[in-house]
Design a protein around this motif. Structure first.
Motif, PDB file in Angstrom:
ATOM      1  N   ARG A  15       0.735  -1.239  -0.175  1.00  0.00           N
ATOM      2  CA  ARG A  15      -0.103   0.003  -0.114  1.00  0.00           C
ATOM      3  C   ARG A  15       0.832   1.174  -0.018  1.00  0.00           C
ATOM      4  O   ARG A  15       1.981   1.115   0.422  1.00  0.00           O
TER       5      ARG A  15
ATOM      6  N   LEU B   4      -2.648   1.067   6.797  1.00  0.00           N
ATOM      7  CA  LEU B   4      -2.488  -0.220   6.288  1.00  0.00           C
ATOM      8  C   LEU B   4      -3.190  -1.085   7.358  1.00  0.00           C
ATOM      9  O   LEU B   4      -3.118  -0.920   8.497  1.00  0.00           O
TER      10      LEU B   4
ATOM     11  N   HIS C  63       5.725   1.978  -3.360  1.00  0.00           N
ATOM     12  CA  HIS C  63       4.595   1.266  -3.667  1.00  0.00           C
ATOM     13  C   HIS C  63       4.380   1.010  -5.167  1.00  0.00           C
ATOM     14  O   HIS C  63       4.061  -0.133  -5.516  1.00  0.00           O
TER      15      HIS C  63
END
Length: 589
Positions: free
Chosen positions: A441, A447, A527
């Motif tokens: 993420r 998260l 990410h």
RNA sequence: GCGCCUGUAGCUCAGUAGGAUAGAGCGUCGGACUUCGAAUCCGCAGGUCGCAGGUUCGAUUCCUGCCAGGCGCACCA
């Protein structure tokens, strides 16, 4: 891989078209200066590379985007440098210019990917970057939140280095101040408990109403102090045992506790694949050496003298003028009792970084420190001005991690010492899955980390999906060897048998890798790389399922060799990408 | 009260500096192993991009105001 060439193509085309069409330079210049925006369209019908450039110019030039696009496209087609690189230039939709890379160029790229070690393009202007992350107080073990910062910071460092920057990683140890004293007291009290001489009165005297640190590690450290004679000087031990909490007892317990905890932190980090070039002790900023003033005093005094009023004395304290940047009050640097605040230490620390010649500073913080951002930016600006250099500060805020187990949240309370440590998570789910999960993420969004799912070998946990794609290739190669297939060389000619559209899809995807990395390096993100690897693995799984690679038929041999070459290229990019995330790429699973 | 972040499919999240029909995975349901590893693949369904305005040829993206959640606002660290 090809971004720079393509950008150059567009710049030349726009200038050329602009010259013959009489387009105003005032309109063109800002667009060109910002860099040509290139996209990789998801749909292949839109080509390999695409740009909305013409739409951006439309307003300023007062012409419809498609008309502008036509002129630019013509100029590109006339450019001899587009020969060999492109096989198609189209205008689509509202005015997109879509480029299709030539097969020959893609094959050349593929050949290089199979052969060369250096997979990536480097940045044109490498910088000397300081990257500070984790920097957890040495008052307890690392927890899952620190783990996210560690995975992010370490991977970012790897990416920045891969992109060509000169990166130093650093862990700032907050080993000065009240928290450390409290830690020492907490261990001391646990020590007294072991001796059976603990009293509530003494606890109140030392800690007031506070509880001190209460995790399991506190009594464990006390036990070690009790068991190992060398940890305390005899006279200090006598004082501690008889309940004389002297300054040197405080100092000794704090010292031992901090050393033990820091050692544990470093052990966890090492296990997690994270290393630092330097551990920077806050305490050293407060110490004076050879009759010189402590660094912190030096910097605050210097600022007071030369910051032009940004740092000023008032009411017996020294202040930093933060109200000019939206803060509701100015902040204290030096308290009226002569001691320094945490903020002051941070200033001295950043001054030190600048003094060491870094051109860019990256601070990775937990999101709860966001209120600190504006202040730190202002500080670095002032310090950089004093140094007469340009120094950029990038602050990456890592949003919080909520730990789950089978969909139910695992409650955590740092104060009560009830939290799941990073070490425990690694024990349970392993380094690879933990690191990958942290990086699936964007660091800017919170998260959910589910321990049960992180262990699961499913698509819920894409680390295995990506690793499996790599292992598949390795297994394929082993199978090829068993069948006596020799495949030492993969020239452009060998690879030219990759005529299937799905093969082209894979090559095109491979060609994006370098650009993804540069983008990560530019925007200080990790990410997009994780996302890319999942996509690439998916594309290979798809390809593998639908295409037979090994064949004993002589007529299929050229295609077989070419597909083996393609598979090798995929595995190399996967392995490289995973290594940048700090995740292994096993040959079999 | 002030400030920052977040709000996209049932769930977890992408969506690259306004742009092409808003994408994945999981979950549900239904399919694919005599053939290089099925930890895989294929398909179906699922959305007024928190709400309301505004700017624009065009807004998930920019602006304003609300609503909801998180976090921060010490002469603490």
């Amino acid at each position: 891989m090809f971004e720079k060439r393509v950008s150059g193509l567009f710049v030349r085309a726009v200038l050329k078209a602009g010259a013959s069409e009489g387009w105003s330079e005032e309109v063109l210049k800002p667009v060109l200066d910002r860099g040509i925006r290139l996209e990789w369209p998801k749909k292949e019908e839109f080509g390999d590379i695409s740009t909305p450039l013409a739409m951006g110019l439309s307003k300023g030039l007062g012409k419809p985007p498609r008309i502008i696009a036509e002129k630019v496209v013509q100029a590109i087609k006339d450019d001899p440098l587009s020969q060999g690189l492109l096989s198609g230039v189209d205008i689509a939709g509202p005015g997109y210019i879509n480029l299709t890379l030539s097969f020959s160029f893609l094959l050349k790229f593929l050949e290089e990917t199979i052969l060369s070690e250096g997979l990536t393009e480097k940045v044109s202007h490498p910088r000397k970057i300081n990257l500070e992350f984790v920097s957890a107080n040495p008052t307890g073990p690392l927890h899952v939140g620190h783990g996210r910062g560690a995975a992010f910071g370490d991977s970012l460092a790897r990416i920045l280095r891969e992109a060509g920057h000169n990166v130093s990683t650093e862990y700032y140890i907050n080993d000065a101040g009240n928290q450390m004293n409290m830690l020492g007291k907490s261990v001391y009290l646990a020590f007294r408990k072991l001796d059976g001489t603990f009293s509530a009165e003494e606890k109140t005297r030392l800690l007031g109403d506070g509880e001190g640190y209460r995790g399991d590690y506190i009594p464990a450290i006390a036990q070690r102090i009790r068991d190992e004679p060398d940890l305390l000087a005899p006279e200090v031990r006598l004082e501690a045992q008889s309940g004389h909490f002297t300054d040197r007892v405080q100092a000794a317990f704090t010292e031992v506790a901090q050393t033990e905890i820091l050692a544990d932190i470093r052990k966890d980090l090492t296990r997690f694949g994270v290393s630092f070039d330097r551990y920077f002790s806050e305490k050293t900023l407060h110490e004076s050496r050879r009759n010189e003033a402590p660094r912190i005093a030096h910097w605050i005094a210097l600022l007071e003298r030369e910051s032009g009023g940004t740092v000023y004395g008032s009411e017996g304290a020294v202040w930093f003028r933060t109200t000019t940047m939206g803060d509701d009050k100015d902040r204290v640097l030096k308290k009226s009792d002569g001691s320094y605040t945490y903020f002051a230490a941070d200033i001295a620390y950043h001054a030190d970084k600048i003094e060491r010649g870094f051109e860019a500073l990256v601070d990775v913080w937990g999101a709860d420190h966001h209120g600190y951002q504006a202040r730190m930016q202002a500080v670095v600006k002032v310090l950089a001005d004093l140094a007469g250099r340009q120094v950029d500060l990038k602050i990456c805020l890592i949003q919080l991690v909520s730990l789950m187990r089978e969909g139910k949240s695992v409650s955590m309370s740092t104060r009560a010492g009830e939290y799941v440590t990073l070490g425990e998570v690694i024990d349970e789910v392993g380094v690879d899955a933990t690191r990958f999960s942290y990086l699936t993420r964007s660091h800017e969004s919170s998260l959910e980390f589910d321990l049960a799912k992180a262990k699961e070998r499913s698509m819920d946990n894409p680390v295995f999906y990506v690793q499996y794609a790599h292992a598949r290739v390795k297994s394929l190669l082993a199978q090829a060897v068993l069948r006596n297939v020799r495949h030492e060389s993969f020239t452009k000619e060998d690879l030219s048998f990759l005529t299937d559209p799905e093969e082209r899809t894979l090559i095109r995807l491979l060609a994006q890798f370098s650009g993804i990395l540069l983008r990560c390096a530019e925007s200080f993100e990790v990410h997009p790389l994780t996302d890319y690897l999942i996509t690439l693995a998916g594309a290979y799984h798809h390809f593998y399922f639908h295409h037979r690679i090994l064949s004993s038929e002589e007529k299929d041999r050229p295609v077989m060799i070419a597909r083996i070459g393609l598979s090798i290229a995929v595995s190399r990019i996967l392995k490289k990408g995973l290594s940048l995330l700090g995740v292994s790429a096993p040959d079999s699973m």
